[in-house]
Design an enzyme around this catalytic site. Structure first.
Site, short mmCIF file in Angstrom:
data_model
loop_
_atom_site.label_atom_id
_atom_site.label_comp_id
_atom_site.label_asym_id
_atom_site.label_seq_id
_atom_site.Cartn_x
_atom_site.Cartn_y
_atom_site.Cartn_z
N ARG A 240 -5.04 14.07 8.44
CA ARG A 240 -5.39 14.80 9.83
C ARG A 240 -6.66 15.80 9.51
O ARG A 240 -7.39 15.85 10.49
CB ARG A 240 -4.11 15.96 10.16
CG ARG A 240 -4.04 16.82 11.41
CD ARG A 240 -3.22 17.68 11.53
NE ARG A 240 -3.22 18.76 10.44
CZ ARG A 240 -2.24 19.12 9.60
NH1 ARG A 240 -1.23 18.60 9.71
NH2 ARG A 240 -2.37 20.13 9.07
N ALA B 10 -2.93 -15.86 -14.57
CA ALA B 10 -3.53 -16.57 -13.72
C ALA B 10 -3.38 -18.37 -14.24
O ALA B 10 -2.86 -19.01 -13.30
CB ALA B 10 -5.10 -16.44 -13.67
N CYS C 118 -0.84 -5.36 -19.45
CA CYS C 118 -0.84 -4.13 -18.99
C CYS C 118 0.42 -3.23 -19.57
O CYS C 118 0.46 -2.17 -19.49
CB CYS C 118 -0.50 -4.09 -17.14
SG CYS C 118 -1.91 -5.13 -16.33
#
Length: 459
Positions: free
Chosen positions: A446, A13, A46
């Site tokens: 579905r 960041a 990570c």
């Protein structure tokens, strides 16, 4: 007059913010100083489990940009081993402790980015300070653990915590040939999954030869001569030459709170979509901030490098005079434990209920490829939908190679507030090496849509 930008935190960041601001404002207009208390900056946290596991051979491979690149090419004054210990908003300056020389000084700012990351949970238990007990929050931590594995040749390891980091570290140690035990106080690994999907992860761990002890919080660590020898729960003592703590983290907001920067209900720093805090000229990004969940419509604190980079980018663009926003998250995550893959997006059943939704669920077992094609692997897909509208609220996948990245299509569907009926008609790619003719996503959507319709018919 040159404006001064100070960045606290030299990883995803913070350095994204610094780089974006520099790309829009030259050094004569904006002076940028970034402080990082560790020895490394701009690296992939990570990737640490894969460094420990041997898939990544050199720690420097995890570094996206070396310090000299920031200094020489971007004119960003990146200072390693420099810890900010205080923010004085009235003085518009930060106090810095030089961890190399021991000195302390004040650095003034006009604009400030707080990117202090997450604070790893290290429980205050007997023996937790013994030699051989490791955390894996930073690249320095990963290098220290790797050195111990190579120099001490331990045979038995205990991983405490069965979240993403804990499972990835368990995989790394299995790859290193250690006998691995996993201990967690929860009833299932991966508490971010529904219990029926978490049970599949537990089975997968046992298939890999990992001893799994669930519902047993660690109560302390035995030691001999100052070195850890076992992890203790209320039910057993698990022998260990090495212990890795994978208990997650919380937003590291002590500096911000002490300075009077408001935090939210998740204990992360509160910002707007442009990453501005409530204090003029003060921005925040990364694991230390609170963000907004687009499905639950509630604040959350989720520590992921993807979010950190995006938030830092938005802050830097805005500081540079442009416009950018971070809209929020839908809780997408993916992980791997040897040949097993685990993914999720949106809300779990419990999270959906907490957010006020009445849900329907469907689970489908299928294969990653056409069943007749070599290498087809089993996978299980779960979908959670709103009973009234059929809107897809969340999805989870547990399977083997080729399963987990299907979550990305479902993350888009959740982001766009699609119904499961809409998802069932998506034009997904098909060829036998990649999917059955009815992709597991389409089958599950579905069947979930059919369940929504049946329940709707019944009223």
């Amino acid at each position: 007059m040159t404006e001064r930008l100070v960045v606290i935190g030299g990883d995803a960041a913070g350095m994204s913010a610094a780089s974006q601001a520099r790309g829009r404002r030259d050094p004569q207009d904006l002076r940028i100083v970034a402080f990082e208390k560790g020895r490394h900056a701009s690296y992939s946290a990570c990737g640490i489990p894969y460094l420990v596991g041997g898939e990544v051979s050199d720690p420097q491979d995890l570094v996206a940009r070396r310090p000299e690149v920031f200094r020489d090419e971007l004119d960003i004054d990146l200072r390693l081993r420099s810890e900010v210990t205080e923010i004085d908003l009235g003085r518009r300056a930060v106090a810095v402790h030089d961890r190399r020389g021991g000195g302390r000084y004040w650095e003034p700012f006009d604009q400030l980015v707080i990117a202090t990351g997450g604070l790893p949970h290290r429980p205050d238990l007997p023996g937790v300070q013994a030699r051989g007990v490791y955390g894996v929050q930073t690249l320095d931590d990963g290098i220290a653990l790797l050195d111990a594995l190579e120099s001490e040749r331990p045979r038995r390891a205990v991983v405490v915590g069965a979240g993403y980091i804990g499972l990835e570290m368990a995989e790394a140690l299995v790859r290193r040939g250690l006998e691995v035990s996993l201990i967690d106080g929860g009833d299932q690994p991966m508490g971010t999954l529904d219990p029926d999907m978490g049970a599949l992860v537990a089975d997968a761990l046992r298939d890999l030869g990992i001893k799994v002890f669930l519902g047993e919080p660690v109560e302390g660590f035995s030691e001999s001569g100052g070195r850890v020898t076992a992890a203790r729960t209320g039910s057993r003592s698990v022998q260990a030459d090495l212990v890795v703590l994978g208990l997650g983290s919380r937003p590291n907001t002590a500096l911000a709170e002490a300075a009077g920067v408001p935090v939210g209900e998740t204990s992360g720093i509160r910002t707007d979509r442009r990453m501005r805090t409530a204090v003029e000229g003060v921005w925040a990004a990364g694991d230390c901030v609170e963000t907004f969940h687009l499905v639950s419509r509630r604040p959350v604190a989720i520590a992921l490098g993807t979010h950190a980079n995006k938030q830092g980018r938005a802050a830097g663009i805005n500081i540079g005079g442009g416009y950018a926003a971070f809209p929020g998250v839908v809780g997408t995550a993916v992980s791997k434990i040897c040949e097993y893959e685990v993914a999720r997006t949106g809300l779990t059943t419990a999270e959906a209920a907490e957010a006020g939704f009445e849900t329907v669920e469907e689970i489908v077992e299928s294969t990653t490829r056409a069943g007749y094609y070599p290498g087809a692997r089993r996978m299980r897909t779960k979908m959670i939908a709103d009973r009234r509208t059929g809107r897809l609220l969340g999805a989870q996948i547990v399977g083997q190679e080729g399963a987990a990245k299907r979550i990305d299509a479902l993350a888009i569907a959740v982001w766009q507030e699609m119904s499961v009926e809409d998802v069932s008609g998506l034009d997904l790619s098909y060829a036998p090496p990649f999917a059955p003719v009815w992709d597991p996503i389409l089958i599950t959507a579905r069947k979930t849509a059919e369940r929504v319709e049946r329940l709707g018919t019944r009223g």
